[in-house]
Enzyme design. Structure first.
Site, PDB file in Angstrom:
ATOM      1  N   GLU A  37       3.354  -1.323  -2.434  1.00  0.00           N
ATOM      2  CA  GLU A  37       4.404  -1.986  -1.703  1.00  0.00           C
ATOM      3  C   GLU A  37       5.092  -3.048  -2.949  1.00  0.00           C
ATOM      4  O   GLU A  37       4.978  -4.180  -2.988  1.00  0.00           O
ATOM      5  CB  GLU A  37       3.728  -3.132  -0.841  1.00  0.00           C
ATOM      6  CG  GLU A  37       4.844  -3.833  -0.014  1.00  0.00           C
ATOM      7  CD  GLU A  37       4.438  -4.733   0.840  1.00  0.00           C
ATOM      8  OE1 GLU A  37       4.909  -5.137   1.904  1.00  0.00           O
ATOM      9  OE2 GLU A  37       3.355  -5.559   0.636  1.00  0.00           O
ATOM     10  N   GLU A  72      -2.562 -10.908   6.810  1.00  0.00           N
ATOM     11  CA  GLU A  72      -2.376 -10.890   5.379  1.00  0.00           C
ATOM     12  C   GLU A  72      -2.008 -12.268   4.771  1.00  0.00           C
ATOM     13  O   GLU A  72      -0.887 -12.658   5.166  1.00  0.00           O
ATOM     14  CB  GLU A  72      -1.196  -9.885   4.876  1.00  0.00           C
ATOM     15  CG  GLU A  72      -0.761  -9.876   3.447  1.00  0.00           C
ATOM     16  CD  GLU A  72       0.348  -8.884   3.271  1.00  0.00           C
ATOM     17  OE1 GLU A  72       0.528  -8.400   2.183  1.00  0.00           O
ATOM     18  OE2 GLU A  72       1.279  -8.835   4.108  1.00  0.00           O
TER      19      GLU A  72
END
Length: 270
Positions: free
Chosen positions: A246, A143
């Site tokens: 998130e 990521e």
């Protein structure tokens, strides 16, 4: 419509960790993700998943010494044995939890280090991890993360992440595309979704409002539009993944803080 997973490391913090699974299920989530499960037994977490009919969709491999400021060890020379031990632990948790995806944090660039050399270490570790994960039927994710939240993080852009995935060449190595991080570092988010999702290299999306990392209906990103883009491109290319929620509820850990901030999801589902 994308399937949404509650990130239980950031959401439902008004509850003890093992109680967050039930709270997420009550609010209609069918999938969950979290950062690090290692303070709890895999069996206890699996029991919560089973009791509430939830799918674990993502978790992180051990990040090194998080409390001391480490944000992954995947790129750090001399830490390869620790990386392998940690990833083996993550694979065991993923097996027990039936979790298909493991995110491997790259780490911070040490002062004076050559990022090119660190990227080579990361690539080597990822090649090994992808082989281990493939044997277990799992994916490995990487990521890009913004350097405002993680100053000095090695992996910063979509192009860099996709280049690493291509260099490793493992079909089960994918990019975790966090729209929050992408907006802060690069912008042009919709174009990047349209460009990268059809490549088959995107394994997961995550969302949060920018700049505060609160609910996605707060801030400068037009999430109704961006989620429509994900819908449109997914339908065209056959992508069938999850979107992880998130973000930090704007009301923090007050009772009901997470639930009261889910209006954006109710509007999306309704």
């Amino acid at each position: 419509m994308p399937r949404f997973a509650a990130n239980l490391s950031l959401l439902y913090n008004e509850h003890p960790f093992l109680d967050r699974f039930g709270a997420a299920a009550q609010d209609g989530f069918e999938g969950v993700e979290f950062l690090f499960p290692y303070a709890f037994s895999a069996a206890d977490i699996a029991a919560q998943l089973q009791a509430h009919g939830l799918q674990q969709v993502l978790m992180n491999a051990p990040p090194g010494d998080w409390d001391a400021g480490e944000r992954g060890i995947g790129c750090l020379p001399g830490r390869e044995a620790e990386f392998r031990t940690g990833f083996a632990s993550a694979l065991e948790y993923a097996r027990v939890l039936d979790c298909p995806r493991i995110h491997v944090l790259a780490g911070l660039v040490p002062p004076g280090a050559d990022p090119v050399e660190l990227e080579a270490v990361y690539t080597s570790n990822l090649l090994w991890a992808a082989g281990q994960a493939a044997a277990a039927g799992k994916q490995v994710l990487i990521e890009p993360i913004n350097t405002r939240d993680f100053p000095g993080y090695l992996l910063q852009t979509q192009a860099q992440a996709h280049a690493i995935v291509q260099a490793v060449g493992a079909p089960n190595l994918k990019v975790q595309f966090d729209l929050y991080h992408c907006q802060i570092m690069e912008g042009d988010v919709a174009t990047k979704i349209r460009h990268y999702l059809p490549t088959g290299r995107v394994g997961h999306f995550q969302i949060a409002g920018v700049p505060g990392r609160h609910e996605p209906d707060l801030g400068e990103l037009n999430y109704p539009y961006l989620l429509d883009v994900i819908d449109e491109v997914s339908a065209a290319c056959g992508w069938d993944g999850w979107v992880g929620c998130e973000y930090r509820p704007r009301r923090g850990v007050e009772p009901g803080a997470t639930r009261e901030g889910l209006g954006w999801l109710q509007r999306r589902s309704g």
